[in-house]
Design a protein around this motif. Structure first.
Motif, PDB file in Angstrom:
ATOM      1  N   LEU A   1       1.035  -1.325   0.080  1.00 30.82           N
ATOM      2  CA  LEU A   1      -0.016   0.046   0.110  1.00 30.82           C
ATOM      3  C   LEU A   1       0.764   1.163   0.027  1.00 30.82           C
ATOM      4  O   LEU A   1       0.491   2.094  -0.733  1.00 30.82           O
ATOM      5  CB  LEU A   1      -0.933  -0.053   1.318  1.00 30.82           C
ATOM      6  CG  LEU A   1      -1.927   1.031   1.448  1.00 30.82           C
ATOM      7  CD1 LEU A   1      -2.859   1.330  -0.008  1.00 30.82           C
ATOM      8  CD2 LEU A   1      -2.841   1.050   2.702  1.00 30.82           C
ATOM      9  N   ALA A   2       1.815   1.280   0.781  1.00 29.78           N
ATOM     10  CA  ALA A   2       3.067   2.121   0.840  1.00 29.78           C
ATOM     11  C   ALA A   2       3.452   2.546  -0.587  1.00 29.78           C
ATOM     12  O   ALA A   2       3.627   3.726  -0.937  1.00 29.78           O
ATOM     13  CB  ALA A   2       3.933   1.890   1.884  1.00 29.78           C
TER      14      ALA A   2
ATOM     15  N   ARG B   1       6.312   2.943   4.744  1.00 29.98           N
ATOM     16  CA  ARG B   1       5.324   1.880   5.234  1.00 29.98           C
ATOM     17  C   ARG B   1       5.064   2.455   6.886  1.00 29.98           C
ATOM     18  O   ARG B   1       3.959   2.228   7.176  1.00 29.98           O
ATOM     19  CB  ARG B   1       6.172   0.641   5.476  1.00 29.98           C
ATOM     20  CG  ARG B   1       5.492  -0.421   5.955  1.00 29.98           C
ATOM     21  CD  ARG B   1       6.000  -1.403   6.892  1.00 29.98           C
ATOM     22  NE  ARG B   1       7.217  -0.818   7.940  1.00 29.98           N
ATOM     23  CZ  ARG B   1       6.905  -0.518   9.103  1.00 29.98           C
ATOM     24  NH1 ARG B   1       5.446  -0.462   9.591  1.00 29.98           N
ATOM     25  NH2 ARG B   1       7.643  -0.134   9.883  1.00 29.98           N
ATOM     26  N   GLN B   2       6.048   3.203   7.454  1.00 30.26           N
ATOM     27  CA  GLN B   2       5.652   3.966   8.699  1.00 30.26           C
ATOM     28  C   GLN B   2       4.447   4.919   8.763  1.00 30.26           C
ATOM     29  O   GLN B   2       3.864   4.872   9.674  1.00 30.26           O
ATOM     30  CB  GLN B   2       7.061   4.664   9.258  1.00 30.26           C
ATOM     31  CG  GLN B   2       8.154   3.805   9.556  1.00 30.26           C
ATOM     32  CD  GLN B   2       9.010   3.318   8.505  1.00 30.26           C
ATOM     33  OE1 GLN B   2       8.782   3.766   7.232  1.00 30.26           O
ATOM     34  NE2 GLN B   2       9.919   2.511   8.589  1.00 30.26           N
ATOM     35  N   THR B   3       4.385   5.471   7.692  1.00 34.04           N
ATOM     36  CA  THR B   3       3.180   6.497   7.378  1.00 34.04           C
ATOM     37  C   THR B   3       2.129   5.583   7.489  1.00 34.04           C
ATOM     38  O   THR B   3       0.889   5.983   8.121  1.00 34.04           O
ATOM     39  CB  THR B   3       3.194   7.082   5.920  1.00 34.04           C
ATOM     40  OG1 THR B   3       4.683   8.011   6.079  1.00 34.04           O
ATOM     41  CG2 THR B   3       1.852   8.191   5.842  1.00 34.04           C
ATOM     42  N   ILE B   4       1.935   4.448   6.687  1.00 29.87           N
ATOM     43  CA  ILE B   4       0.935   3.615   6.741  1.00 29.87           C
ATOM     44  C   ILE B   4       0.421   2.902   8.110  1.00 29.87           C
ATOM     45  O   ILE B   4      -0.670   3.091   8.641  1.00 29.87           O
ATOM     46  CB  ILE B   4       0.973   2.265   5.753  1.00 29.87           C
ATOM     47  CG1 ILE B   4       0.971   2.949   4.437  1.00 29.87           C
ATOM     48  CG2 ILE B   4      -0.424   1.465   5.809  1.00 29.87           C
ATOM     49  CD1 ILE B   4       0.129   3.643   3.721  1.00 29.87           C
TER      50      ILE B   4
ATOM     51  N   ILE C   1      -5.362  15.566   2.513  1.00 32.76           N
ATOM     52  CA  ILE C   1      -6.572  15.530   1.781  1.00 32.76           C
ATOM     53  C   ILE C   1      -6.118  14.605   0.530  1.00 32.76           C
ATOM     54  O   ILE C   1      -6.809  13.807   0.129  1.00 32.76           O
ATOM     55  CB  ILE C   1      -7.536  16.742   1.285  1.00 32.76           C
ATOM     56  CG1 ILE C   1      -8.796  16.468   0.939  1.00 32.76           C
ATOM     57  CG2 ILE C   1      -6.811  17.575   0.596  1.00 32.76           C
ATOM     58  CD1 ILE C   1      -9.605  15.960   1.770  1.00 32.76           C
ATOM     59  N   ILE C   2      -4.968  15.127   0.112  1.00 34.69           N
ATOM     60  CA  ILE C   2      -4.480  14.398  -1.277  1.00 34.69           C
ATOM     61  C   ILE C   2      -4.240  12.872  -0.705  1.00 34.69           C
ATOM     62  O   ILE C   2      -4.675  12.005  -1.818  1.00 34.69           O
ATOM     63  CB  ILE C   2      -3.524  15.053  -1.635  1.00 34.69           C
ATOM     64  CG1 ILE C   2      -3.723  16.237  -2.369  1.00 34.69           C
ATOM     65  CG2 ILE C   2      -2.575  14.185  -2.926  1.00 34.69           C
ATOM     66  CD1 ILE C   2      -2.417  17.200  -2.581  1.00 34.69           C
ATOM     67  N   LEU C   3      -3.662  12.493   0.256  1.00 29.54           N
ATOM     68  CA  LEU C   3      -3.507  11.133   0.478  1.00 29.54           C
ATOM     69  C   LEU C   3      -4.822  10.437   0.773  1.00 29.54           C
ATOM     70  O   LEU C   3      -4.873   9.379   0.547  1.00 29.54           O
ATOM     71  CB  LEU C   3      -2.349  11.073   1.656  1.00 29.54           C
ATOM     72  CG  LEU C   3      -2.075   9.713   2.029  1.00 29.54           C
ATOM     73  CD1 LEU C   3      -1.571   8.912   1.172  1.00 29.54           C
ATOM     74  CD2 LEU C   3      -1.327   9.641   3.324  1.00 29.54           C
ATOM     75  N   ALA C   4      -5.723  11.142   1.609  1.00 30.69           N
ATOM     76  CA  ALA C   4      -6.922  10.461   1.802  1.00 30.69           C
ATOM     77  C   ALA C   4      -7.686  10.332   0.431  1.00 30.69           C
ATOM     78  O   ALA C   4      -8.374   8.819   0.330  1.00 30.69           O
ATOM     79  CB  ALA C   4      -7.936  11.485   2.564  1.00 30.69           C
ATOM     80  N   PHE C   5      -7.550  11.003  -0.430  1.00 28.14           N
ATOM     81  CA  PHE C   5      -8.194  10.593  -1.885  1.00 28.14           C
ATOM     82  C   PHE C   5      -7.479   9.426  -2.604  1.00 28.14           C
ATOM     83  O   PHE C   5      -8.085   8.572  -3.219  1.00 28.14           O
ATOM     84  CB  PHE C   5      -8.077  11.926  -2.772  1.00 28.14           C
ATOM     85  CG  PHE C   5      -9.574  12.884  -2.506  1.00 28.14           C
ATOM     86  CD1 PHE C   5     -10.644  12.332  -2.623  1.00 28.14           C
ATOM     87  CD2 PHE C   5      -9.289  14.009  -2.004  1.00 28.14           C
ATOM     88  CE1 PHE C   5     -11.924  13.085  -2.402  1.00 28.14           C
ATOM     89  CE2 PHE C   5     -10.197  14.898  -1.846  1.00 28.14           C
ATOM     90  CZ  PHE C   5     -11.647  14.460  -1.766  1.00 28.14           C
ATOM     91  N   LYS C   6      -6.271   9.500  -2.368  1.00 26.70           N
ATOM     92  CA  LYS C   6      -5.296   8.344  -2.948  1.00 26.70           C
ATOM     93  C   LYS C   6      -5.702   6.949  -2.233  1.00 26.70           C
ATOM     94  O   LYS C   6      -6.019   5.931  -3.131  1.00 26.70           O
ATOM     95  CB  LYS C   6      -3.796   8.556  -2.678  1.00 26.70           C
ATOM     96  CG  LYS C   6      -3.206   9.616  -3.693  1.00 26.70           C
ATOM     97  CD  LYS C   6      -1.816   9.458  -3.328  1.00 26.70           C
ATOM     98  CE  LYS C   6      -0.910  10.451  -4.223  1.00 26.70           C
ATOM     99  NZ  LYS C   6       0.567  10.478  -4.091  1.00 26.70           N
ATOM    100  N   ILE C   7      -6.000   7.134  -1.136  1.00 32.24           N
ATOM    101  CA  ILE C   7      -6.405   5.761  -0.451  1.00 32.24           C
ATOM    102  C   ILE C   7      -7.758   5.363  -0.844  1.00 32.24           C
ATOM    103  O   ILE C   7      -7.909   4.001  -1.093  1.00 32.24           O
ATOM    104  CB  ILE C   7      -6.303   5.987   1.066  1.00 32.24           C
ATOM    105  CG1 ILE C   7      -4.888   6.062   1.558  1.00 32.24           C
ATOM    106  CG2 ILE C   7      -7.079   4.994   2.020  1.00 32.24           C
ATOM    107  CD1 ILE C   7      -4.768   6.505   3.117  1.00 32.24           C
TER     108      ILE C   7
END
Length: 54
Positions: free
Chosen positions: A19-20, A27-30, A42-48
């Motif tokens: 996923l990372a 991976r630490q961010t995940i 918001i950009i990362l939330a949309f990517k997820i």
């Protein structure tokens, strides 16, 4: 902020590392997202959401 990222990720059979890489984060961010220690941009939330078709 509570989220269901870990549950959704496991339901799809995706490892944190996979996923990372797909989201271009560490991976630490995940891990931090799943533990609620970090709120995504918001950009990362949309990517997820896009990655899991949500």
């Amino acid at each position: 902020m509570k989220n269901k990222l870990e549950i959704i990720r496991k339901q799809h059979g995706v490892k944190q590392e996979e996923l990372a890489a797909a989201l271009e984060v560490s991976r630490q961010t995940i891990g931090s997202l799943e533990k609620g220690r970090y709120n995504p941009s918001i950009i990362l939330a949309f990517k997820i959401a896009r990655y899991f078709n949500l």
